[in-house]
Design an enzyme around this catalytic site. Structure first.
Site, PDB file in Angstrom:
ATOM      1  N   ASP A 143       0.820  -1.207   0.000  1.00  0.00           N
ATOM      2  CA  ASP A 143       0.000   0.000   0.000  1.00  0.00           C
ATOM      3  C   ASP A 143       0.856   1.261   0.000  1.00  0.00           C
ATOM      4  OD1 ASP A 143      -1.208   2.258   1.827  1.00  0.00           O
ATOM      5  OD2 ASP A 143      -2.947   1.163   1.093  1.00  0.00           O
ATOM      6  N   ALA A 172      -4.579   2.740  -0.522  1.00  0.00           N
ATOM      7  CA  ALA A 172      -4.203   2.177  -1.824  1.00  0.00           C
ATOM      8  C   ALA A 172      -4.733   0.757  -1.981  1.00  0.00           C
ATOM      9  CB  ALA A 172      -2.682   2.194  -1.990  1.00  0.00           C
ATOM     10  N   ASP A 173      -4.698  -0.032  -0.919  1.00  0.00           N
ATOM     11  CA  ASP A 173      -5.226  -1.393  -0.993  1.00  0.00           C
ATOM     12  C   ASP A 173      -6.727  -1.388  -1.257  1.00  0.00           C
ATOM     13  OD1 ASP A 173      -2.797  -2.603  -0.636  1.00  0.00           O
ATOM     14  OD2 ASP A 173      -3.077  -3.038   1.491  1.00  0.00           O
ATOM     15  N   TYR A 174      -7.446  -0.537  -0.549  1.00  0.00           N
ATOM     16  CA  TYR A 174      -8.898  -0.493  -0.740  1.00  0.00           C
ATOM     17  C   TYR A 174      -9.266   0.026  -2.125  1.00  0.00           C
ATOM     18  CZ  TYR A 174     -10.239  -1.861   3.974  1.00  0.00           C
ATOM     19  OH  TYR A 174     -10.461  -2.584   5.112  1.00  0.00           O
ATOM     20  N   GLN A 204      -0.940  -1.273  -8.991  1.00  0.00           N
ATOM     21  CA  GLN A 204      -1.489  -0.522  -7.875  1.00  0.00           C
ATOM     22  C   GLN A 204      -1.133   0.967  -7.945  1.00  0.00           C
ATOM     23  OE1 GLN A 204      -0.454  -2.211  -4.070  1.00  0.00           O
ATOM     24  NE2 GLN A 204      -2.377  -1.586  -3.148  1.00  0.00           N
TER      25      GLN A 204
END
Length: 410
Positions: A143, A172-174, A204
């Site tokens: 992330d 960032a992950d979500y 990402q």
């Protein structure tokens, strides 16, 4: 043909079959959302190294892997590779998260998987993508590195008092998980229409670039805006302290809002100082400075609850900055049933945010807790036609593994 016989039929994605070989959060969250909407989801973990989040200080896997079945497979072995092929033969979606090119190295390229299932939708989630410069493709990603590399972190400082910081928790992950879920479902729709699957190359850092509203201004004009932790250019926009030291967040923009707030503060809306028919007062102008001073003086004389109540009654977009305790005890949150309760495999009473958004006709649901590591090896392999002797042999060879004592569950 594998199928979870215990899976109740519910939700808008009932009938969708998803396999994912992913860890942490950016990869698994999308499949978890699918499972909340009724999809049949199988989660593959590395037989030699279970998802590291199972041993973190918090218990997010118990919430973010709900409604799924789990297998522990050594994908890099010939037998493990074959199990993956057996699984995707009857799946609609396959999602993996690893360094770029990892599944090519497993001899599980898109083309290999499409030979088994031409309709399969494949999503590769990585920090830097599957193509481009090799030294970047091979980088590990998390992330925070996605935020740092993408420029997103550059937008987040605290008025120069702190260095750039990662926005938490795990933005960032979500963002990656949600954008992936959207793209996957779009590809499934096209595969149903054409009979041909697709492959998604999800970097990402690129999604974090896409999520930055000011990137267009920089790439077009090389113009930078104030950082997130710095003072907004919009007067009356941001968090302001009240008499009790608590913060009220105000969003004063739009002509109708400015008219209302000027009325509340006793300012002459429509005058030269506070002109009408404008969308905002710039904090750098005399109007903006006077407007913001009036806001601050008003809030300094009231508690946050008093100020919020009066401003909401005036139709203004404000909210006090709630703690988790405030959120949990808020009557609106309670009325909408946002926080749900269920038990983990070990009987821990878990309370977490339930499936969202809410559907009127086909609601999502939490119907089973997160699986233990490798919990469903025998069950799923049996559905694929493996005999008890073959399964025992796979355990002996280390091709499959499980947490026999539930040490990794909470």
């Amino acid at each position: 043909m594998w199928h979870n016989k215990a899976l109740p039929e519910f939700g808008v994605l009932s009938g969708l079959k998803v396999v994912h070989a992913s860890s942490s959060l950016a990869g698994p969250l999308g499949p978890t959302i699918f499972a909340e909407y009724g999809a049949d989801v199988v989660w593959i973990e590395n037989a030699q190294a279970p998802d590291y989040t199972r041993t973190l200080h918090n218990i997010q896997p118990e919430s973010e892997r709900r409604n799924q079945r789990a297998m522990g497979i050594k994908i890099g072995s010939p037998e493990g590779r074959q199990i993956v092929l057996d699984l995707i033969k009857d799946a609609d979606v396959f999602i993996e998260s690893s360094k770029g090119g990892q599944f090519d190295r497993f001899d599980l390229s898109d083309e290999v998987m499409w030979e088994v299932n031409p309709k399969l939708v494949i999503a590769h989630i990585s920090g830097y993508g599957q193509t481009g410069l090799p030294e970047y493709v091979g980088r590990g990603g998390f992330d925070a590195t996605a935020q740092a590399f993408s420029g997103y972190m550059w937008e987040n400082t605290n008025g120069g008092a702190t260095p750039p910081y990662a926005v938490g928790p795990y933005v960032a992950d979500y963002i990656t998980a949600l954008w992936t879920a959207l793209a996957v479902l779009a590809a499934v729709r096209k595969a149903d229409e054409t009979g041909v699957g697709d492959s998604l190359d999800i970097a990402q850092y690129e999604l974090m670039m896409r999520a930055s509203i000011f990137s267009v201004d920089y790439f077009t004009f090389h113009r930078e805006f104030p950082k997130t932790g710095e003072k907004s250019m919009i007067a009356g926009w941001g968090g302001f302290p009240c008499k009790d030291g608590k913060i009220l967040y105000c969003c004063f923009s739009g002509a109708s809002v400015l008219k209302k707030v000027c009325g509340l503060l006793g300012l002459e809306y429509g005058s030269d100082s506070f002109p009408a028919e404008v969308g905002l007062y710039n904090v750098e102008t005399e109007s903006g400075k006077a407007f913001e001073k009036a806001v601050m003086e008003y809030l300094a004389g009231k508690t946050v609850d008093e100020a919020e109540s009066e401003m909401l009654a005036a139709g203004l977009p404000v909210s006090k900055v709630n703690s988790w305790e405030d959120v949990e005890n808020n009557p609106h949150v309670q009325a909408r049933g946002v926080i749900e309760e269920w038990e983990t495999l070990k009987g821990t009473k878990l309370r977490a945010v339930g499936p969202l958004p809410k559907f009127k006709k086909h609601p999502g649901r939490v119907w089973r807790p997160a699986p233990s590591f490798g919990e469903n090896n025998e069950e799923i392999l049996g559905e694929l036609g493996y005999s008890a002797e073959q399964i025992a042999d796979l355990y002996d060879k280390g091709v499959i593994n499980k947490d026999f004592d539930l040490k990794l569950s909470r």
